[in-house]
Write a protein that holds these residues in place. Structure first.
Motif, PDB file in Angstrom:
ATOM      1  N   TYR A 234     -15.301  -7.700 -28.574  1.00  0.00           N
ATOM      2  CA  TYR A 234     -14.210  -6.929 -29.187  1.00  0.00           C
ATOM      3  C   TYR A 234     -12.894  -7.162 -28.479  1.00  0.00           C
ATOM      4  O   TYR A 234     -11.845  -7.329 -29.123  1.00  0.00           O
ATOM      5  N   LEU A 235     -12.898  -7.177 -27.151  1.00  0.00           N
ATOM      6  CA  LEU A 235     -11.659  -7.201 -26.382  1.00  0.00           C
ATOM      7  C   LEU A 235     -10.910  -8.529 -26.492  1.00  0.00           C
ATOM      8  O   LEU A 235      -9.677  -8.534 -26.553  1.00  0.00           O
ATOM      9  N   ILE A 236     -11.600  -9.641 -26.502  1.00  0.00           N
ATOM     10  CA  ILE A 236     -10.896 -10.927 -26.535  1.00  0.00           C
ATOM     11  C   ILE A 236     -10.143 -11.119 -27.857  1.00  0.00           C
ATOM     12  O   ILE A 236      -8.953 -11.466 -27.851  1.00  0.00           O
ATOM     13  N   PRO A 237     -10.781 -10.881 -29.016  1.00  0.00           N
ATOM     14  CA  PRO A 237      -9.992 -10.933 -30.261  1.00  0.00           C
ATOM     15  C   PRO A 237      -8.855  -9.913 -30.284  1.00  0.00           C
ATOM     16  O   PRO A 237      -7.794 -10.182 -30.845  1.00  0.00           O
ATOM     17  N   LEU A 238      -9.070  -8.728 -29.685  1.00  0.00           N
ATOM     18  CA  LEU A 238      -8.002  -7.727 -29.622  1.00  0.00           C
ATOM     19  C   LEU A 238      -6.819  -8.260 -28.827  1.00  0.00           C
ATOM     20  O   LEU A 238      -5.655  -8.078 -29.219  1.00  0.00           O
ATOM     21  N   ALA A 239      -7.099  -8.907 -27.700  1.00  0.00           N
ATOM     22  CA  ALA A 239      -6.028  -9.463 -26.868  1.00  0.00           C
ATOM     23  C   ALA A 239      -5.202 -10.478 -27.659  1.00  0.00           C
ATOM     24  O   ALA A 239      -3.968 -10.468 -27.608  1.00  0.00           O
ATOM     25  N   ARG A 240      -5.886 -11.337 -28.394  1.00  0.00           N
ATOM     26  CA  ARG A 240      -5.189 -12.348 -29.198  1.00  0.00           C
ATOM     27  C   ARG A 240      -4.346 -11.673 -30.282  1.00  0.00           C
ATOM     28  O   ARG A 240      -3.200 -12.056 -30.529  1.00  0.00           O
ATOM     29  N   SER A 241      -4.911 -10.627 -30.922  1.00  0.00           N
ATOM     30  CA  SER A 241      -4.187  -9.949 -32.000  1.00  0.00           C
ATOM     31  C   SER A 241      -2.960  -9.216 -31.478  1.00  0.00           C
ATOM     32  O   SER A 241      -1.986  -9.030 -32.206  1.00  0.00           O
ATOM     33  N   CYS A 242      -2.992  -8.779 -30.218  1.00  0.00           N
ATOM     34  CA  CYS A 242      -1.828  -8.122 -29.620  1.00  0.00           C
ATOM     35  C   CYS A 242      -0.753  -9.127 -29.230  1.00  0.00           C
ATOM     36  O   CYS A 242       0.438  -8.801 -29.193  1.00  0.00           O
ATOM     37  N   GLY A 243      -1.161 -10.345 -28.929  1.00  0.00           N
ATOM     38  CA  GLY A 243      -0.203 -11.374 -28.528  1.00  0.00           C
ATOM     39  C   GLY A 243       0.497 -12.044 -29.694  1.00  0.00           C
ATOM     40  O   GLY A 243       1.690 -12.375 -29.607  1.00  0.00           O
ATOM     41  N   LEU A 244      -0.214 -12.236 -30.801  1.00  0.00           N
ATOM     42  CA  LEU A 244       0.325 -13.019 -31.918  1.00  0.00           C
ATOM     43  C   LEU A 244       1.623 -12.479 -32.522  1.00  0.00           C
ATOM     44  O   LEU A 244       2.466 -13.275 -32.967  1.00  0.00           O
ATOM     45  N   PRO A 245       1.874 -11.181 -32.598  1.00  0.00           N
ATOM     46  CA  PRO A 245       3.120 -10.720 -33.218  1.00  0.00           C
ATOM     47  C   PRO A 245       4.316 -10.667 -32.276  1.00  0.00           C
ATOM     48  O   PRO A 245       5.411 -10.301 -32.713  1.00  0.00           O
ATOM     49  N   ASP A 286     -15.209 -15.518 -16.271  1.00  0.00           N
ATOM     50  CA  ASP A 286     -16.489 -15.155 -16.884  1.00  0.00           C
ATOM     51  C   ASP A 286     -16.963 -13.774 -16.459  1.00  0.00           C
ATOM     52  O   ASP A 286     -17.720 -13.118 -17.185  1.00  0.00           O
ATOM     53  N   SER A 287     -16.517 -13.319 -15.296  1.00  0.00           N
ATOM     54  CA  SER A 287     -17.001 -12.039 -14.759  1.00  0.00           C
ATOM     55  C   SER A 287     -15.951 -10.926 -14.805  1.00  0.00           C
ATOM     56  O   SER A 287     -16.304  -9.750 -14.775  1.00  0.00           O
ATOM     57  N   ASP A 288     -14.682 -11.282 -14.873  1.00  0.00           N
ATOM     58  CA  ASP A 288     -13.593 -10.295 -14.864  1.00  0.00           C
ATOM     59  C   ASP A 288     -13.036 -10.165 -16.279  1.00  0.00           C
ATOM     60  O   ASP A 288     -12.222 -10.985 -16.727  1.00  0.00           O
ATOM     61  N   LEU A 289     -13.456  -9.107 -16.986  1.00  0.00           N
ATOM     62  CA  LEU A 289     -13.090  -8.945 -18.390  1.00  0.00           C
ATOM     63  C   LEU A 289     -11.598  -8.683 -18.556  1.00  0.00           C
ATOM     64  O   LEU A 289     -10.984  -9.155 -19.524  1.00  0.00           O
ATOM     65  N   VAL A 290     -10.999  -7.947 -17.633  1.00  0.00           N
ATOM     66  CA  VAL A 290      -9.575  -7.658 -17.724  1.00  0.00           C
ATOM     67  C   VAL A 290      -8.755  -8.929 -17.549  1.00  0.00           C
ATOM     68  O   VAL A 290      -7.784  -9.177 -18.278  1.00  0.00           O
ATOM     69  N   ALA A 291      -9.140  -9.784 -16.581  1.00  0.00           N
ATOM     70  CA  ALA A 291      -8.438 -11.056 -16.373  1.00  0.00           C
ATOM     71  C   ALA A 291      -8.571 -11.954 -17.602  1.00  0.00           C
ATOM     72  O   ALA A 291      -7.607 -12.623 -18.004  1.00  0.00           O
ATOM     73  N   ALA A 292      -9.762 -11.976 -18.205  1.00  0.00           N
ATOM     74  CA  ALA A 292      -9.969 -12.784 -19.416  1.00  0.00           C
ATOM     75  C   ALA A 292      -9.119 -12.246 -20.563  1.00  0.00           C
ATOM     76  O   ALA A 292      -8.563 -13.017 -21.358  1.00  0.00           O
ATOM     77  N   PHE A 293      -9.009 -10.915 -20.669  1.00  0.00           N
ATOM     78  CA  PHE A 293      -8.173 -10.286 -21.696  1.00  0.00           C
ATOM     79  C   PHE A 293      -6.716 -10.698 -21.521  1.00  0.00           C
ATOM     80  O   PHE A 293      -6.050 -11.088 -22.486  1.00  0.00           O
ATOM     81  N   GLU A 294      -6.217 -10.618 -20.298  1.00  0.00           N
ATOM     82  CA  GLU A 294      -4.819 -10.964 -20.033  1.00  0.00           C
ATOM     83  C   GLU A 294      -4.538 -12.418 -20.389  1.00  0.00           C
ATOM     84  O   GLU A 294      -3.494 -12.733 -20.974  1.00  0.00           O
ATOM     85  N   LEU A 295      -5.456 -13.304 -20.050  1.00  0.00           N
ATOM     86  CA  LEU A 295      -5.263 -14.722 -20.377  1.00  0.00           C
ATOM     87  C   LEU A 295      -5.183 -14.917 -21.888  1.00  0.00           C
ATOM     88  O   LEU A 295      -4.321 -15.659 -22.382  1.00  0.00           O
ATOM     89  N   GLU A 296      -6.065 -14.242 -22.624  1.00  0.00           N
ATOM     90  CA  GLU A 296      -6.070 -14.384 -24.082  1.00  0.00           C
ATOM     91  C   GLU A 296      -4.795 -13.792 -24.690  1.00  0.00           C
ATOM     92  O   GLU A 296      -4.266 -14.317 -25.675  1.00  0.00           O
TER      93      GLU A 296
END
Length: 321
Positions: A234-245, A286-296
């Motif tokens: 859920y979080l990775i697509p959310l991160a992308r959707s927050c960045g795109l606009p 792979d282990s830090d979900l917040v860091a992966a979210f920020e990158l996305e």
């Protein structure tokens, strides 16, 4: 004359709505306020309408509970319908997973009277997590519609996209009617298509016409966050959707000559962020979900100029036809 309207947009909210409506029933110090509650059913295919009808049957309160149906899918359409149905100039939006404190209606109404220049205002949004959230969740809490901004009222900073989410947002109907275009570019999640930013888009249009956007710490809600919304899927697509606009949002109040500069700055600024973030966290992604979210999020922001240009192109094609 209605002093305040609570609008609750919902999609398939049969399991979530009852708790919100019970919190509405528990509001205090509203004896001198004439107010109403409007549930906007955004094309649900569950028992949402029946749930509302059941509550209406046993609704022994001075404030009415109303129901309306909006067939156009998307939170933007549901909120626009709520504004149209509301009989008050002050309209408070609660999502069907927002639980307002007992004084929320009173605090929201009082603030609107005290600050007539406020076209919109929001309060404290606390996360009510179903499971333990990841470490450093506060870094990404804004994308989860969670946030506190101190103990004193103050104006937000729209020019730097420092704005509140739509959860628990109160708008002035006059400001909305004067400022918000009939057709917004961002409409919220529809099926599998998700680009966030619909809340910010509306607020930026308010700001464009000179309305102020405020923070009221006396208004507090809890935003329920189920465990599924803290999973990577859920979080990775959310991160992308927050960045795109991002690029589009920055152009709303910009002059035409500034827009090419915004495109370039957004593209290369976020390219730098992507590289810097990846170099710093590459062994932890792979282990830090917040860091992966920020990158996305940085990646989505870097791609946002292309999303913006595509939208502009498609708009011109529609207008030409």
């Amino acid at each position: 004359m209605i002093d305040f309207s609570v609008v609750i947009p919902t999609y398939n909210g049969e399991k979530r709505l009852p708790e919100v409506l019970e919190k509405i029933q528990q509001q205090t110090n509203t004896e001198n306020i004439s107010w109403e509650v409007i549930v906007v059913d955004n094309n649900s295919n569950d028992r949402t309408s029946q749930i509302v009808k059941n509550y209406q049957t046993n609704w022994n309160y001075q404030f009415p509970l109303k129901y309306c149906f909006e067939a156009k899918q998307g939170l933007t359409f549901a909120r626009q319908r709520g504004v149209k149905e509301a009989n008050s100039n002050l309209i408070g939006f609660l999502d069907d997973d927002n639980l307002p404190d007992q004084n929320w209606v009173k605090a929201a109404h009082s603030f609107g009277i005290k600050y007539p220049q406020a076209g919109a205002y929001s309060g404290k949004i606390l996360g009510k997590f179903e499971i333990e959230p990841p470490k450093e969740i506060e870094k990404i809490s804004r994308c989860l519609a969670i946030g506190e901004h101190g103990s004193q009222p103050h104006k937000f900073d729209p020019d730097n996209l420092k704005l509140p989410p739509g959860a628990g947002l109160v708008i002035r109907k006059q400001a909305w009617s004067e400022s918000i275009p009939t057709q917004l570019m961002l409409i919220g999640r529809v099926g599998k298509v998700a680009v966030a930013g619909e809340d910010y888009e509306a607020l930026l249009h308010l700001h464009k016409l000179g309305w102020e956007i405020w923070y009221n710490p006396e208004m507090q809600i809890q935003h329920k966050v189920p465990g599924s919304r803290l999973e990577k899927a859920y979080l990775i697509p959310l991160a992308r959707s927050c960045g795109l606009p991002i690029c589009y949002l920055r152009t709303i109040n910009a002059k035409n000559w500034q827009k090419p500069l915004i495109v370039l700055r957004t593209l290369f600024g976020n390219l730098r962020r992507v590289i810097k973030h990846w170099l710093k966290y590459r062994s932890q992604l792979d282990s830090d979900l917040v860091a992966a979210f920020e990158l996305e999020f940085f990646w989505g922001s870097m791609m946002s100029p292309f999303y913006y240009l595509k939208k502009i192109y498609l708009k011109k094609i529609r207008e030409a036809n």
